[in-house]
Design a protein around this motif. Structure first.
Motif, PDB file in Angstrom:
ATOM      1  N   VAL A 186      69.124  -6.244 -58.247  1.00  0.00           N
ATOM      2  CA  VAL A 186      68.931  -4.874 -57.750  1.00  0.00           C
ATOM      3  C   VAL A 186      68.428  -5.004 -56.321  1.00  0.00           C
ATOM      4  O   VAL A 186      67.359  -5.581 -56.073  1.00  0.00           O
ATOM      5  N   ALA A 187      69.183  -4.492 -55.393  1.00  0.00           N
ATOM      6  CA  ALA A 187      68.850  -4.676 -53.986  1.00  0.00           C
ATOM      7  C   ALA A 187      67.482  -4.081 -53.655  1.00  0.00           C
ATOM      8  O   ALA A 187      67.166  -2.954 -54.052  1.00  0.00           O
ATOM      9  N   GLY A 188      66.687  -4.854 -52.921  1.00  0.00           N
ATOM     10  CA  GLY A 188      65.384  -4.390 -52.449  1.00  0.00           C
ATOM     11  C   GLY A 188      64.343  -4.227 -53.527  1.00  0.00           C
ATOM     12  O   GLY A 188      63.280  -3.652 -53.270  1.00  0.00           O
ATOM     13  N   SER A 189      64.619  -4.727 -54.739  1.00  0.00           N
ATOM     14  CA  SER A 189      63.682  -4.540 -55.853  1.00  0.00           C
ATOM     15  C   SER A 189      62.633  -5.645 -55.878  1.00  0.00           C
ATOM     16  O   SER A 189      62.649  -6.566 -55.055  1.00  0.00           O
ATOM     17  N   TYR A 190      61.743  -5.564 -56.871  1.00  0.00           N
ATOM     18  CA  TYR A 190      60.678  -6.552 -57.049  1.00  0.00           C
ATOM     19  C   TYR A 190      60.425  -6.703 -58.544  1.00  0.00           C
ATOM     20  O   TYR A 190      60.845  -5.871 -59.364  1.00  0.00           O
ATOM     21  N   VAL A 191      59.719  -7.782 -58.912  1.00  0.00           N
ATOM     22  CA  VAL A 191      59.422  -8.060 -60.317  1.00  0.00           C
ATOM     23  C   VAL A 191      58.222  -7.219 -60.745  1.00  0.00           C
ATOM     24  O   VAL A 191      57.132  -7.326 -60.184  1.00  0.00           O
ATOM     25  N   SER A 192      58.466  -6.351 -61.736  1.00  0.00           N
ATOM     26  CA  SER A 192      57.375  -5.500 -62.253  1.00  0.00           C
ATOM     27  C   SER A 192      56.700  -6.124 -63.476  1.00  0.00           C
ATOM     28  O   SER A 192      55.530  -5.836 -63.757  1.00  0.00           O
ATOM     29  N   THR A 193      57.387  -6.962 -64.236  1.00  0.00           N
ATOM     30  CA  THR A 193      56.815  -7.676 -65.384  1.00  0.00           C
ATOM     31  C   THR A 193      57.308  -9.114 -65.329  1.00  0.00           C
ATOM     32  O   THR A 193      58.516  -9.356 -65.242  1.00  0.00           O
ATOM     33  N   GLY A 194      56.339 -10.058 -65.369  1.00  0.00           N
ATOM     34  CA  GLY A 194      56.695 -11.457 -65.187  1.00  0.00           C
ATOM     35  C   GLY A 194      57.191 -12.145 -66.455  1.00  0.00           C
ATOM     36  O   GLY A 194      57.156 -11.601 -67.566  1.00  0.00           O
ATOM     37  N   TYR A 195      57.676 -13.367 -66.244  1.00  0.00           N
ATOM     38  CA  TYR A 195      58.196 -14.201 -67.325  1.00  0.00           C
ATOM     39  C   TYR A 195      57.041 -14.675 -68.200  1.00  0.00           C
ATOM     40  O   TYR A 195      55.989 -15.041 -67.725  1.00  0.00           O
ATOM     41  N   ASP A 243      61.291  -8.279 -65.518  1.00  0.00           N
ATOM     42  CA  ASP A 243      61.768  -6.914 -65.298  1.00  0.00           C
ATOM     43  C   ASP A 243      61.757  -6.619 -63.807  1.00  0.00           C
ATOM     44  O   ASP A 243      60.783  -6.908 -63.106  1.00  0.00           O
ATOM     45  N   PHE A 244      62.904  -6.071 -63.325  1.00  0.00           N
ATOM     46  CA  PHE A 244      62.977  -5.609 -61.945  1.00  0.00           C
ATOM     47  C   PHE A 244      62.789  -4.097 -61.929  1.00  0.00           C
ATOM     48  O   PHE A 244      63.365  -3.368 -62.751  1.00  0.00           O
ATOM     49  N   HIS A 245      61.979  -3.641 -60.993  1.00  0.00           N
ATOM     50  CA  HIS A 245      61.789  -2.201 -60.824  1.00  0.00           C
ATOM     51  C   HIS A 245      63.132  -1.592 -60.415  1.00  0.00           C
ATOM     52  O   HIS A 245      63.788  -2.058 -59.490  1.00  0.00           O
ATOM     53  N   ALA A 246      63.559  -0.530 -61.120  1.00  0.00           N
ATOM     54  CA  ALA A 246      64.818   0.134 -60.804  1.00  0.00           C
ATOM     55  C   ALA A 246      64.816   1.522 -61.408  1.00  0.00           C
ATOM     56  O   ALA A 246      64.570   1.691 -62.605  1.00  0.00           O
ATOM     57  N   ALA A 247      65.067   2.522 -60.565  1.00  0.00           N
ATOM     58  CA  ALA A 247      65.200   3.882 -61.063  1.00  0.00           C
ATOM     59  C   ALA A 247      66.475   3.977 -61.881  1.00  0.00           C
ATOM     60  O   ALA A 247      67.420   3.197 -61.697  1.00  0.00           O
ATOM     61  N   SER A 248      66.534   4.928 -62.793  1.00  0.00           N
ATOM     62  CA  SER A 248      67.708   5.103 -63.630  1.00  0.00           C
ATOM     63  C   SER A 248      68.932   5.373 -62.756  1.00  0.00           C
ATOM     64  O   SER A 248      68.909   6.201 -61.848  1.00  0.00           O
ATOM     65  N   SER A 290      70.363   3.077 -60.890  1.00  0.00           N
ATOM     66  CA  SER A 290      70.455   2.148 -59.742  1.00  0.00           C
ATOM     67  C   SER A 290      71.591   1.141 -59.982  1.00  0.00           C
ATOM     68  O   SER A 290      71.859   0.739 -61.118  1.00  0.00           O
ATOM     69  N   SER A 291      72.224   0.727 -58.927  1.00  0.00           N
ATOM     70  CA  SER A 291      73.336  -0.231 -59.040  1.00  0.00           C
ATOM     71  C   SER A 291      72.808  -1.613 -59.410  1.00  0.00           C
ATOM     72  O   SER A 291      71.881  -2.122 -58.788  1.00  0.00           O
ATOM     73  N   VAL A 292      73.398  -2.197 -60.445  1.00  0.00           N
ATOM     74  CA  VAL A 292      73.054  -3.547 -60.879  1.00  0.00           C
ATOM     75  C   VAL A 292      74.261  -4.443 -60.551  1.00  0.00           C
ATOM     76  O   VAL A 292      75.397  -4.127 -60.922  1.00  0.00           O
ATOM     77  N   VAL A 293      73.997  -5.569 -59.866  1.00  0.00           N
ATOM     78  CA  VAL A 293      75.088  -6.458 -59.440  1.00  0.00           C
ATOM     79  C   VAL A 293      74.904  -7.846 -60.048  1.00  0.00           C
ATOM     80  O   VAL A 293      73.811  -8.225 -60.485  1.00  0.00           O
ATOM     81  N   VAL A 322      67.291 -17.510 -53.595  1.00  0.00           N
ATOM     82  CA  VAL A 322      66.858 -16.106 -53.602  1.00  0.00           C
ATOM     83  C   VAL A 322      65.339 -16.046 -53.485  1.00  0.00           C
ATOM     84  O   VAL A 322      64.626 -16.733 -54.216  1.00  0.00           O
ATOM     85  N   THR A 323      64.873 -15.211 -52.593  1.00  0.00           N
ATOM     86  CA  THR A 323      63.430 -14.996 -52.454  1.00  0.00           C
ATOM     87  C   THR A 323      63.000 -13.928 -53.441  1.00  0.00           C
ATOM     88  O   THR A 323      63.472 -12.781 -53.385  1.00  0.00           O
TER      89      THR A 323
END
Length: 266
Positions: free
Chosen positions: A138-147, A163-168, A170-173, A264-265
């Motif tokens: 998800v572009a520009g997202s961040y990890v909201s819940t870790g492994y 888990d990546f933060h993403a509004a309903s 949002s484009s997933v690639v 990937v960062t």
């Protein structure tokens, strides 16, 4: 006492015998046409002298003609030798030119082959780089819940992905190039997709609101495969992402380390 002349092979011929022989010689020359018949015995000696001179002239003429023929033959042989040498030189020059041309053609072919191989290597390298380059799902997202986060929300007692933060919506690639091996309902994961990546690993995308790919389809890095949502066991819209060694649950590995290993960062 009377003396007698010695007989034998050393006896000198008498004058009459010598003159007879000379006359016979002159007659032979006359018959051959070298000299004319003598008019009288008194002219015998002059005729003999004249005949001798004529014979010498003929010998000299014959020798001169023979010398000319020998010179002509020598000249012809020299010309033949020169022509053979020139022909051999021309053939050698032609052979050298042909060999030089062949060497140039071979060198040009080798350069062309090396250029093609270099282009092919560059293309393969670029393709490997393209296939090995990943990005965030998800572009520009961040990890909201870790492994491996713990809690009662997960049946195993810990989080098998991140888990990546993403509004309903949002484009997933796809994080990288791969092939779809699963696309549909995944129980607690809701609508989910599993990709087999080009390196033989697997990635999973869960809780999607919609799916845009089908099983067996090849996808490229950054290609949209669905939209984020909150289907399945979810408290709100987000993207659940896993990295696996197999397509099945329970073969998970650290997704953050996996993405970082692919540049990937996170």
């Amino acid at each position: 006492m009377a003396f007698t002349r010695a007989t034998g092979k050393h006896r000198a011929p008498c004058r009459m015998t010598r003159r007879g022989a000379k006359a016979l010689g002159i007659a032979a020359l006359a018959t051959a046409g070298v000299i004319g018949s003598p008019a009288s015995p008194a002219l015998a000696e002059d005729t003999e002298t004249s005949a001798a001179g004529t014979g010498l002239s003929q010998i000299i003429a014959i020798e001169g003609d023979l010398a000319d023929r020998i010179d002509a033959q020598a000249d012809a042989q020299r010309h033949q030798a020169d022509a053979a040498e020139a022909k051999a030189k021309a053939e050698a020059d032609a052979k050298k030119k042909a060999e030089a041309k062949a060497r140039k053609a071979k060198a040009a072919a080798a350069r062309a082959k090396e250029a093609r191989e270099s282009e092919a290597r560059a293309a393969r390298s670029a393709e490997r780089a393209r296939l090995g380059t990943f990005q965030l799902p998800v572009a520009g997202s961040y990890v909201s819940t870790g492994y491996k986060s713990s809690g009662s929300l997960w049946s195993s007692g810990s989080h098998s992905g991140i888990d990546f933060h993403a509004a309903s919506g949002s484009s997933v690639v796809a994080v990288g190039a791969g092939t779809v091996v699963e696309a549909g309902w995944g129980g607690a994961y809701g609508n989910n997709i599993v990709l087999r990546m080009t390196d033989g690993t697997y990635t999973q995308y869960g809780h999607l609101s919609s799916i845009a790919v089908s099983v067996g389809q090849s996808v490229g890095q950054g290609q949209r495969i669905g939209l984020s949502g909150a289907t399945g066991n979810a408290t709100g819209p987000h993207l659940h992402f896993e990295a696996r060694t197999t397509p099945s649950y329970g073969s998970d590995m650290d997704p953050v380390a996996y993405l970082r290993a692919h540049g990937v960062t996170v």
